[in-house]
Scaffold this active site. Structure first.
Site, PDB file in Angstrom:
ATOM      1  N   GLU A 181      13.273  42.516  34.361  1.00  0.00           N
ATOM      2  CA  GLU A 181      12.989  42.005  33.019  1.00  0.00           C
ATOM      3  C   GLU A 181      14.207  41.222  32.529  1.00  0.00           C
ATOM      4  O   GLU A 181      15.280  41.778  32.344  1.00  0.00           O
ATOM      5  CB  GLU A 181      12.711  43.172  32.068  1.00  0.00           C
ATOM      6  CG  GLU A 181      12.331  42.704  30.690  1.00  0.00           C
ATOM      7  CD  GLU A 181      11.983  43.861  29.755  1.00  0.00           C
ATOM      8  OE1 GLU A 181      12.685  44.875  29.770  1.00  0.00           O
ATOM      9  OE2 GLU A 181      10.998  43.723  29.001  1.00  0.00           O
TER      10      GLU A 181
ATOM     11  N   CYS B  10       8.564  42.662  25.100  1.00  0.00           N
ATOM     12  CA  CYS B  10       8.312  43.476  26.299  1.00  0.00           C
ATOM     13  C   CYS B  10       7.035  43.029  27.018  1.00  0.00           C
ATOM     14  O   CYS B  10       6.883  43.304  28.198  1.00  0.00           O
ATOM     15  CB  CYS B  10       8.274  44.951  25.966  1.00  0.00           C
ATOM     16  SG  CYS B  10       7.171  45.357  24.644  1.00  0.00           S
TER      17      CYS B  10
ATOM     18  N   GLU C  90       8.514  53.295  24.402  1.00  0.00           N
ATOM     19  CA  GLU C  90       7.969  51.978  24.754  1.00  0.00           C
ATOM     20  C   GLU C  90       9.117  51.207  25.392  1.00  0.00           C
ATOM     21  O   GLU C  90      10.077  50.863  24.711  1.00  0.00           O
ATOM     22  CB  GLU C  90       7.456  51.245  23.520  1.00  0.00           C
ATOM     23  CG  GLU C  90       6.807  49.938  23.910  1.00  0.00           C
ATOM     24  CD  GLU C  90       6.530  49.012  22.738  1.00  0.00           C
ATOM     25  OE1 GLU C  90       6.776  49.387  21.590  1.00  0.00           O
ATOM     26  OE2 GLU C  90       6.084  47.892  23.004  1.00  0.00           O
TER      27      GLU C  90
ATOM     28  N   LYS D 101      16.705  55.022  12.998  1.00  0.00           N
ATOM     29  CA  LYS D 101      17.962  54.421  13.479  1.00  0.00           C
ATOM     30  C   LYS D 101      17.604  53.028  13.976  1.00  0.00           C
ATOM     31  O   LYS D 101      17.115  52.856  15.088  1.00  0.00           O
ATOM     32  CB  LYS D 101      18.539  55.273  14.619  1.00  0.00           C
ATOM     33  CG  LYS D 101      20.047  55.270  14.711  1.00  0.00           C
ATOM     34  CD  LYS D 101      20.697  53.910  14.812  1.00  0.00           C
ATOM     35  CE  LYS D 101      20.752  53.368  16.221  1.00  0.00           C
ATOM     36  NZ  LYS D 101      21.208  51.964  16.292  1.00  0.00           N
TER      37      LYS D 101
HETATM   38  P1  NAD Z   1      18.844  49.446  23.903  1.00  0.00           P
HETATM   39  O1  NAD Z   1      17.842  50.256  24.609  1.00  0.00           O
HETATM   40  O2  NAD Z   1      20.292  49.742  24.118  1.00  0.00           O
HETATM   41  O3  NAD Z   1      18.621  49.535  22.303  1.00  0.00           O
HETATM   42  C1  NAD Z   1      17.411  49.887  21.670  1.00  0.00           C
HETATM   43  C2  NAD Z   1      17.688  50.889  20.557  1.00  0.00           C
HETATM   44  O4  NAD Z   1      18.216  52.094  21.122  1.00  0.00           O
HETATM   45  C3  NAD Z   1      18.737  50.427  19.522  1.00  0.00           C
HETATM   46  O5  NAD Z   1      18.375  50.903  18.250  1.00  0.00           O
HETATM   47  C4  NAD Z   1      19.995  51.127  19.992  1.00  0.00           C
HETATM   48  O6  NAD Z   1      20.935  51.312  18.952  1.00  0.00           O
HETATM   49  C5  NAD Z   1      19.440  52.450  20.474  1.00  0.00           C
HETATM   50  N1  NAD Z   1      20.288  53.139  21.442  1.00  0.00           N
HETATM   51  C6  NAD Z   1      21.179  52.617  22.316  1.00  0.00           C
HETATM   52  N2  NAD Z   1      21.782  53.600  23.036  1.00  0.00           N
HETATM   53  C7  NAD Z   1      21.257  54.778  22.604  1.00  0.00           C
HETATM   54  C8  NAD Z   1      21.447  56.125  22.973  1.00  0.00           C
HETATM   55  N3  NAD Z   1      22.324  56.492  23.920  1.00  0.00           N
HETATM   56  N4  NAD Z   1      20.696  57.055  22.359  1.00  0.00           N
HETATM   57  C9  NAD Z   1      19.794  56.730  21.418  1.00  0.00           C
HETATM   58  N5  NAD Z   1      19.577  55.462  21.010  1.00  0.00           N
HETATM   59  C10 NAD Z   1      20.289  54.497  21.610  1.00  0.00           C
HETATM   60  O7  NAD Z   1      18.535  47.952  24.217  1.00  0.00           O
HETATM   61  P2  NAD Z   1      19.590  46.750  24.327  1.00  0.00           P
HETATM   62  O8  NAD Z   1      20.769  47.115  25.159  1.00  0.00           O
HETATM   63  O9  NAD Z   1      19.857  46.281  22.954  1.00  0.00           O
HETATM   64  O10 NAD Z   1      18.726  45.708  25.148  1.00  0.00           O
HETATM   65  C11 NAD Z   1      18.789  45.762  26.570  1.00  0.00           C
HETATM   66  C12 NAD Z   1      17.452  45.523  27.185  1.00  0.00           C
HETATM   67  O11 NAD Z   1      16.487  46.447  26.690  1.00  0.00           O
HETATM   68  C13 NAD Z   1      16.830  44.175  26.896  1.00  0.00           C
HETATM   69  O12 NAD Z   1      17.401  43.159  27.637  1.00  0.00           O
HETATM   70  C14 NAD Z   1      15.392  44.464  27.239  1.00  0.00           C
HETATM   71  O13 NAD Z   1      15.197  44.429  28.632  1.00  0.00           O
HETATM   72  C15 NAD Z   1      15.200  45.878  26.733  1.00  0.00           C
HETATM   73  N6  NAD Z   1      14.589  45.917  25.381  1.00  0.00           N
HETATM   74  C16 NAD Z   1      13.257  46.111  25.325  1.00  0.00           C
HETATM   75  C17 NAD Z   1      12.631  46.123  24.102  1.00  0.00           C
HETATM   76  C18 NAD Z   1      11.149  46.317  24.005  1.00  0.00           C
HETATM   77  O14 NAD Z   1      10.550  45.860  23.043  1.00  0.00           O
HETATM   78  N7  NAD Z   1      10.541  47.020  24.944  1.00  0.00           N
HETATM   79  C19 NAD Z   1      13.368  45.937  22.934  1.00  0.00           C
HETATM   80  C20 NAD Z   1      14.757  45.777  23.024  1.00  0.00           C
HETATM   81  C21 NAD Z   1      15.346  45.765  24.273  1.00  0.00           C
END
Ligand code: NAD
Length: 416
Positions: A380, A281, A247, A172
């Site tokens: 962050e 990250c 992660e 996904k």
């Molecule tokens: P997020 O955690 O919402 O999204 C990451 C992934 O999780 C996406 O594929 C998303 O579709 C999926 N996702 C979202 N809600 C879900 C759920 N309920 N169940 C399963 N999967 C789900 O991240 P975001 O809102 O796009 O970004 C917000 C913050 O997250 C950023 O500002 C940053 O701090 C952090 N982030 C960290 C990394 C990293 O590399 N560690 C990467 C992206 C975002």
């Protein structure tokens, strides 16, 4: 319009739903992708299970799996420029960064392709008449929830080892950036991956992502993204008693001691926070500098920060826009909060002339020293915003924390 890949077919969502794909370069929609739902996830998980149990994937030898992975790596390299353009349009990355990410994607498949037939079991001496063996077996159906900051790279890092070891995968990708992943899954079909071995379901996190992490027939789930969603994924995995790898975020500090080489430290600090528009990250989003060199060092960092430039992927400058509107608003909120807390902007980069007005461009921003408890210092931001601190005792404090990782990552201390 992009499609999903389920059971060897390029398909739309069963209910026909779509999502607009907005480019951060100009804030405009340039294509659509399927808004996958629980029913689409279910099809993908069933296809993955069938590929293992009765389909060709479960019967593919380690040697042949390895060959397929290497072939996919080669195919990614053959389509390198097209995938790089897609990745930069989708994420806003400078083209040279997108190209490096696609090269890394190919490397993951090449590397794990080579490893596929080299992971062996063990025989263990026990006692007469006993034959004790450790046989390594695939986990089964593996679920991969991928973030938007390095979509191609994270996909390769997650999926290549799973496939190499004989698992089937359901992916996904993030709704904000998934086109390079869908294209790579289509290339996998072209090079001969059997139906169901690798499936990609696009859609929203709370719909397709939640359905995948909570599906009762997966054997493993891996997630990269925010802490909040990581907790939800871990809870879902616990309910099904499956393995889970997360992660999540970070607030990494760069610590600079008085014997550091400015020539090496300053560019690394700037790159550490500005690369990928700070959306990493491991971004070095806090800077701790020993008091004896603080003024001189910060002057050098400010000068370097002022030279950073933000532009479109084709301009190929220090960084591009941040990935989407909500990230743009979030980073700007942090900048506003820093100013409201009385911090000063010590230096900032420039946004190049000619960038589209509706793109999500943020100036790299260097703040004056913040209080320890301030949001800028503790949270962050995931954007090109750096906070700094002067400490006489930076060395002692880091050592007392007993965090060896800090020392291993230092590039500017005595060890180098
Ligand atoms: P997020 O955690 O919402 O999204 C990451 C992934 O999780 C996406 O594929 C998303 O579709 C999926 N996702 C979202 N809600 C879900 C759920 N309920 N169940 C399963 N999967 C789900 O991240 P975001 O809102 O796009 O970004 C917000 C913050 O997250 C950023 O500002 C940053 O701090 C952090 N982030 C960290 C990394 C990293 O590399 N560690 C990467 C992206 C975002």
């Amino acid at each position: 319009m992009a499609n999903m890949v389920i059971n060897g077919q390029s398909v739309a969502a069963q209910n026909g739903g779509t999502l607009d794909v907005i480019s951060p370069v100009d804030g405009k929609s340039f294509t659509t992708l399927p808004r996958g739902q629980a029913a689409d996830v279910d099809l993908a998980v069933k296809a993955a299970r069938a590929a293992l149990d009765s389909g060709a994937w479960g019967k593919t030898t380690a040697l042949d799996r390895g060959r397929l992975l290497v072939r996919l790596g080669e195919s990614v390299l053959e389509h390198h420029e097209e995938l790089s353009l897609l990745e930069s349009r989708d994420t806003g990355k400078p083209l040279s960064t997108a190209r490096a990410d696609i090269t890394a994607l190919a490397r993951y498949f090449e590397f794990y392709g080579g490893a596929a037939d080299k992971v062996h079991g063990q025989t263990i001496p026990y006692q007469e008449d006993y034959s004790v063996q450790v046989i390594r077996e695939p986990l089964g159906v593996t679920a991969h929830i991928i973030p938007w900051n390095y979509p191609a790279q994270m996909f390769g890092r997650s999926v290549a080892p799973a496939l190499a070891m004989g698992n089937a995968a359901v992916v996904k990708p993030a709704e904000d950036a998934c086109l390079s992943i869908v294209s790579t899954a289509e290339l996998a079909l072209e090079v001969g991956f059997p139906p169901g071995a690798l499936n990609v379901v696009t859609g929203l996190g709370e719909e397709a992502g939640a359905a995948l992490s909570g599906h009762s027939d997966i054997n493993f789930v891996t997630f990269t993204g925010s802490n909040e969603v990581g907790v939800l994924v871990q809870q879902a995995a616990a309910r099904n008693a499956v393995k889970c790898v997360l992660e999540l975020g970070g607030k990494s500090a760069h610590i600079v001691f008085e014997d550091a080489s400015f020539k090496r430290a300053v560019p690394a600090i700037v790159k550490g926070i500005v690369h990928n528009a700070g959306q990493t990250c491991t971004a070095g989003s806090r800077l701790l500098v020993q008091k004896s060199i603080y003024e001189a060092f910060m002057k050098a960092v400010a000068e370097a920060f002022a030279k950073t430039r933000v532009g479109t992927p084709e301009m190929d400058l220090t960084c591009g826009p941040v990935v989407n509107r909500s990230q743009f608003d979030r980073v700007n909120r942090y900048i506003a909060r820093g100013l409201a807390d009385g911090l000063k902007i010590v230096a900032e980069g420039t946004i190049a002339d000619g960038v589209p007005a509706d793109g999500y461009y943020v100036k790299p921003t260097l703040f004056s020293a913040a209080a320890h408890e301030s949001d800028l210092f503790t949270q962050e931001i995931f954007g090109p915003v750096l906070d700094r601190e002067r400490r006489a005792s930076a060395t002692r404090r880091a050592r007392h924390q007993g965090r060896p990782g800090v020392y291993q990552r230092l590039w500017c201390g005595r060890r180098y």
